[in-house]
Write an enzyme that holds these catalytic residues in place. Structure first.
Site, PDB file in Angstrom:
ATOM      1  N   TYR A  28       0.682  -1.075  -0.193  1.00 12.68           N
ATOM      2  CA  TYR A  28      -0.050   0.054   0.151  1.00 12.68           C
ATOM      3  C   TYR A  28       0.839   1.330   0.033  1.00 12.68           C
ATOM      4  O   TYR A  28       0.725   2.258  -0.880  1.00 12.68           O
ATOM      5  CB  TYR A  28      -0.828  -0.118   1.158  1.00 12.68           C
ATOM      6  CG  TYR A  28      -1.800   1.177   1.526  1.00 12.68           C
ATOM      7  CD1 TYR A  28      -2.944   1.491   0.602  1.00 12.68           C
ATOM      8  CD2 TYR A  28      -1.240   2.265   2.356  1.00 12.68           C
ATOM      9  CE1 TYR A  28      -4.017   2.506   1.117  1.00 12.68           C
ATOM     10  CE2 TYR A  28      -2.080   3.244   2.518  1.00 12.68           C
ATOM     11  CZ  TYR A  28      -3.325   3.372   2.033  1.00 12.68           C
ATOM     12  OH  TYR A  28      -3.828   4.656   2.153  1.00 12.68           O
ATOM     13  N   HIS A  32       1.818   4.507  -2.959  1.00 10.29           N
ATOM     14  CA  HIS A  32       1.505   5.910  -2.740  1.00 10.29           C
ATOM     15  C   HIS A  32       2.683   6.393  -2.825  1.00 10.29           C
ATOM     16  O   HIS A  32       2.951   7.850  -3.079  1.00 10.29           O
ATOM     17  CB  HIS A  32       1.190   6.123  -1.221  1.00 10.29           C
ATOM     18  CG  HIS A  32      -0.351   5.776  -1.064  1.00 10.29           C
ATOM     19  ND1 HIS A  32      -1.035   4.589  -1.019  1.00 10.29           N
ATOM     20  CD2 HIS A  32      -1.626   6.726  -1.108  1.00 10.29           C
ATOM     21  CE1 HIS A  32      -2.273   4.603  -0.971  1.00 10.29           C
ATOM     22  NE2 HIS A  32      -2.421   6.035  -1.132  1.00 10.29           N
ATOM     23  N   TYR A  51      -3.525  17.518   0.707  1.00 12.05           N
ATOM     24  CA  TYR A  51      -3.821  16.395   1.133  1.00 12.05           C
ATOM     25  C   TYR A  51      -2.759  15.599   1.651  1.00 12.05           C
ATOM     26  O   TYR A  51      -1.751  15.666   0.872  1.00 12.05           O
ATOM     27  CB  TYR A  51      -4.678  15.786   0.135  1.00 12.05           C
ATOM     28  CG  TYR A  51      -4.902  14.363  -0.159  1.00 12.05           C
ATOM     29  CD1 TYR A  51      -5.599  13.816   1.337  1.00 12.05           C
ATOM     30  CD2 TYR A  51      -5.115  13.324  -0.853  1.00 12.05           C
ATOM     31  CE1 TYR A  51      -6.103  12.948   1.375  1.00 12.05           C
ATOM     32  CE2 TYR A  51      -5.613  12.253  -0.860  1.00 12.05           C
ATOM     33  CZ  TYR A  51      -6.037  11.608   0.278  1.00 12.05           C
ATOM     34  OH  TYR A  51      -6.719  10.350   0.556  1.00 12.05           O
ATOM     35  N   TRP A  87      -8.003   3.497  -9.119  1.00 11.24           N
ATOM     36  CA  TRP A  87      -7.282   3.691  -7.908  1.00 11.24           C
ATOM     37  C   TRP A  87      -7.999   2.950  -7.196  1.00 11.24           C
ATOM     38  O   TRP A  87      -7.209   2.141  -5.923  1.00 11.24           O
ATOM     39  CB  TRP A  87      -7.073   4.958  -7.570  1.00 11.24           C
ATOM     40  CG  TRP A  87      -6.041   5.263  -6.427  1.00 11.24           C
ATOM     41  CD1 TRP A  87      -6.596   5.141  -5.129  1.00 11.24           C
ATOM     42  CD2 TRP A  87      -4.702   5.094  -6.582  1.00 11.24           C
ATOM     43  NE1 TRP A  87      -5.462   5.281  -4.370  1.00 11.24           N
ATOM     44  CE2 TRP A  87      -4.436   5.224  -4.897  1.00 11.24           C
ATOM     45  CE3 TRP A  87      -3.559   4.923  -7.313  1.00 11.24           C
ATOM     46  CZ2 TRP A  87      -2.958   5.258  -4.532  1.00 11.24           C
ATOM     47  CZ3 TRP A  87      -2.444   5.054  -7.032  1.00 11.24           C
ATOM     48  CH2 TRP A  87      -1.804   5.159  -5.641  1.00 11.24           C
TER      49      TRP A  87
END
Length: 117
Positions: A28, A32, A51, A87
């Site tokens: 994960y 990113h 963000y 995504w």
């Protein structure tokens, strides 16, 4: 009480929780490290600014923060982006419920109660 607090610019600062399955955390995080440029562009178009994501590696708990004019509208705009569907499909197997009874990948918006700009 509001789930977000207005910033000086009139936008809202939003904080939310997600959870990643601990055994999938490395994959994960690697995803990113290389967020697709079209995903980044879609986030900006949809109103997700400033963000960021932070993780507790021991539990897989993820804290997200962003600034937006309206989080519900920003989420809806993002969901309308084709790249978001791709995504989300790529991330689906990594996600776990934040709390028992939650859907894997569902966010829990936190109530901001203090901010010192």
């Amino acid at each position: 009480m509001s789930a977000a607090v207005r910033t000086d610019a009139g936008d809202r600062r939003v904080t939310f929780l997600l959870r990643v399955r601990p055994e999938r955390l490395d994959r994960y995080l690697a995803a990113h490290d290389a967020v697709w440029p079209e995903m980044r562009a879609a986030l900006h178009r949809s109103g997700w600014s400033d963000y960021s994501l932070a993780v507790d590696r021991a539990t897989g708990l993820v804290v997200g923060t962003l600034v937006t004019d309206d989080f519900t509208a920003a989420r809806d705009r993002m969901a309308a982006e084709e790249v978001d569907a791709r995504w989300q499909a790529a991330m689906r197997d990594h996600m776990a419920p934040v709390e028992p009874g939650d859907e894997p990948g569902a966010v829990r918006v936190l109530e901001q109660y203090f901010h010192n700009p």
